[in-house]
Scaffold this motif. Structure first.
Motif, PDB file in Angstrom:
ATOM      1  N   VAL A  21      11.148 101.710   5.363  1.00  0.00           N
ATOM      2  CA  VAL A  21      12.359 101.273   6.110  1.00  0.00           C
ATOM      3  C   VAL A  21      13.615 101.650   5.498  1.00  0.00           C
ATOM      4  N   VAL A  22      14.749 101.639   6.214  1.00  0.00           N
ATOM      5  CA  VAL A  22      15.945 102.011   5.597  1.00  0.00           C
ATOM      6  C   VAL A  22      16.770 101.197   4.821  1.00  0.00           C
ATOM      7  N   ARG A  23      17.062 101.528   3.470  1.00  0.00           N
ATOM      8  CA  ARG A  23      17.494 100.394   2.791  1.00  0.00           C
ATOM      9  C   ARG A  23      19.022 100.546   2.770  1.00  0.00           C
ATOM     10  N   ALA A  70      12.985  95.593  -6.074  1.00  0.00           N
ATOM     11  CA  ALA A  70      12.042  94.847  -4.689  1.00  0.00           C
ATOM     12  C   ALA A  70      12.816  93.863  -4.493  1.00  0.00           C
ATOM     13  N   ARG A  71      12.462  93.316  -3.283  1.00  0.00           N
ATOM     14  CA  ARG A  71      12.571  91.837  -2.794  1.00  0.00           C
ATOM     15  C   ARG A  71      11.768  91.671  -1.737  1.00  0.00           C
ATOM     16  N   GLY A  99      14.685  87.257  -1.536  1.00  0.00           N
ATOM     17  CA  GLY A  99      15.213  87.854  -0.583  1.00  0.00           C
ATOM     18  C   GLY A  99      16.214  88.882  -0.614  1.00  0.00           C
ATOM     19  N   GLU A 100      16.887  88.879  -2.025  1.00  0.00           N
ATOM     20  CA  GLU A 100      18.091  89.743  -2.107  1.00  0.00           C
ATOM     21  C   GLU A 100      17.241  91.066  -3.303  1.00  0.00           C
ATOM     22  N   GLU A 143       9.621  94.411   0.069  1.00  0.00           N
ATOM     23  CA  GLU A 143      10.163  95.698   0.037  1.00  0.00           C
ATOM     24  C   GLU A 143      10.107  96.529  -1.343  1.00  0.00           C
ATOM     25  N   LEU A 144       9.610  97.639  -1.634  1.00  0.00           N
ATOM     26  CA  LEU A 144       9.665  98.297  -3.036  1.00  0.00           C
ATOM     27  C   LEU A 144      10.584  99.647  -2.919  1.00  0.00           C
ATOM     28  N   ASP A 145      11.006 100.072  -4.042  1.00  0.00           N
ATOM     29  CA  ASP A 145      11.711 101.292  -4.094  1.00  0.00           C
ATOM     30  C   ASP A 145      11.921 101.693  -5.685  1.00  0.00           C
TER      31      ASP A 145
END
Length: 150
Positions: A21-23, A70-71, A99-100, A143-145
């Protein structure tokens, strides 16, 4: 019951979806979305092998811990799959999600096992696992980055 997120989820199998997904702009993160099975203590795991197929061992003892952005909305844990621990009682630490976006740092000293066993020495790592869990039939996402050792 059928899931609206995953229409073919059965009563006994949790479903999981991985998507980039686009961050921000051209920066992407990994979305892990789950619909939990209708059974006791359902979970899903995203595995990141540290060596090809997680067969050979990775010595990460030169590092202090794992760091990532992460969020999400889920109950989550970071787990370390190792050579000397067999079964489900892996080295693990909780991951607090919101959520942030936040940068999470988990020192190896925070990893523990339910059965005890002292401290993990970092010399027999096979894979990093991110586990999401929740109530039967519930949905969760993370979501993980930028997953890295520090």
């Amino acid at each position: 019951p059928r899931s609206t997120l995953f229409p073919y989820t059965t009563l006994f199998r949790s479903a999981m979806l991985f998507l980039p997904v686009v961050r921000n702009g051209s920066d992407h993160a990994l979305l892990v979305a789950a619909q939990f099975a209708g059974k006791e203590r359902p979970f899903v795991r995203a595995d990141f092998p540290l060596t090809p197929a997680a067969i050979d061992l990775a010595d990460v003892s030169g590092y202090t811990g794992v760091m990532f952005d992460a969020r999400g909305e889920a109950s989550a844990r970071l787990m370390m799959q190792t050579y000397h621990v067999r079964g489900a009682d892996l080295w693990a630490a909780p991951v607090g999600l919101s959520g942030e976006w936040q940068t999470v740092r988990i020192p190896f000293t925070q990893l523990s096992r339910r059965s005890g066993g002292g401290a993990w020495d970092g010399k027999d790592a096979r894979a990093l696992l991110f586990e999401l869990s929740g109530a039967a039939g519930a949905a969760a996402w993370m979501e993980l980055d930028n997953v890295r050792f520090y």
